[in-house]
Motif scaffolding. Structure first.
Motif, PDB file in Angstrom:
ATOM      1  N   ASP A 219       0.833  -1.209   0.000  1.00 55.84           N
ATOM      2  CA  ASP A 219       0.000   0.000   0.000  1.00 55.84           C
ATOM      3  C   ASP A 219       0.864   1.253   0.000  1.00 55.84           C
ATOM      4  O   ASP A 219       0.564   2.226  -0.702  1.00 55.84           O
ATOM      5  N   ASP A 220       1.944   1.241   0.769  1.00 53.59           N
ATOM      6  CA  ASP A 220       2.842   2.400   0.808  1.00 53.59           C
ATOM      7  C   ASP A 220       3.518   2.611  -0.542  1.00 53.59           C
ATOM      8  O   ASP A 220       3.687   3.748  -0.989  1.00 53.59           O
ATOM      9  N   ASP A 221       3.912   1.519  -1.215  1.00 55.75           N
ATOM     10  CA  ASP A 221       4.549   1.630  -2.538  1.00 55.75           C
ATOM     11  C   ASP A 221       3.571   2.193  -3.559  1.00 55.75           C
ATOM     12  O   ASP A 221       3.937   3.023  -4.389  1.00 55.75           O
ATOM     13  N   ILE A 222       2.328   1.749  -3.521  1.00 60.32           N
ATOM     14  CA  ILE A 222       1.328   2.221  -4.475  1.00 60.32           C
ATOM     15  C   ILE A 222       1.048   3.699  -4.244  1.00 60.32           C
ATOM     16  O   ILE A 222       0.999   4.496  -5.189  1.00 60.32           O
ATOM     17  N   LYS A 223       0.888   4.099  -3.001  1.00 64.10           N
ATOM     18  CA  LYS A 223       0.641   5.517  -2.693  1.00 64.10           C
ATOM     19  C   LYS A 223       1.840   6.361  -3.058  1.00 64.10           C
ATOM     20  O   LYS A 223       1.693   7.475  -3.520  1.00 64.10           O
ATOM     21  N   GLY A 224       3.039   5.834  -2.855  1.00 63.32           N
ATOM     22  CA  GLY A 224       4.262   6.560  -3.186  1.00 63.32           C
ATOM     23  C   GLY A 224       4.391   6.812  -4.675  1.00 63.32           C
ATOM     24  O   GLY A 224       4.887   7.848  -5.116  1.00 63.32           O
ATOM     25  N   ASN A 225       3.943   5.859  -5.484  1.00 63.68           N
ATOM     26  CA  ASN A 225       4.017   6.014  -6.933  1.00 63.68           C
ATOM     27  C   ASN A 225       3.069   7.093  -7.431  1.00 63.68           C
ATOM     28  O   ASN A 225       3.353   7.780  -8.398  1.00 63.68           O
ATOM     29  N   PHE A 226       1.932   7.274  -6.794  1.00 60.82           N
ATOM     30  CA  PHE A 226       0.982   8.280  -7.219  1.00 60.82           C
ATOM     31  C   PHE A 226       1.350   9.678  -6.720  1.00 60.82           C
ATOM     32  O   PHE A 226       0.949  10.674  -7.302  1.00 60.82           O
ATOM     33  N   ASP A 227       2.111   9.736  -5.642  1.00 67.48           N
ATOM     34  CA  ASP A 227       2.502  11.034  -5.082  1.00 67.48           C
ATOM     35  C   ASP A 227       3.612  11.693  -5.892  1.00 67.48           C
ATOM     36  O   ASP A 227       3.737  12.909  -5.905  1.00 67.48           O
TER      37      ASP A 227
END
Length: 65
Positions: free
Chosen positions: A56-64
């Motif tokens: 979840d952190d990796d996915i959110k990091g990619n969108f940020d």
């Protein structure tokens, strides 16, 4: 460190209790299998929860970015 210490201490206490239990060997074996199963399952659940959190952190990091 505290989690590992707690796991070791309470696992030893369970096995001491089973050793001193006045019951047939198959009853003790049933309890030991259950205890080992709970320990293995708790490690598996902790790993899956951690891995899902990292995903979840990796996915959110990619969108940020």
């Amino acid at each position: 460190m505290l989690a590992w210490l707690g796991l070791i201490v309470f696992t030893l206490l369970v096995f001491v209790g089973l050793y001193t239990l006045d019951a047939e060997l198959y009853v003790k074996g049933y309890y030991i299998m259950g205890t080992v199963g709970i320990i293995i399952s708790s490690f598996t659940v902790a790993k899956v929860v951690r891995d899902n959190q990292e995903d979840d952190d990796d996915i959110k990091g990619n969108f940020d970015s």
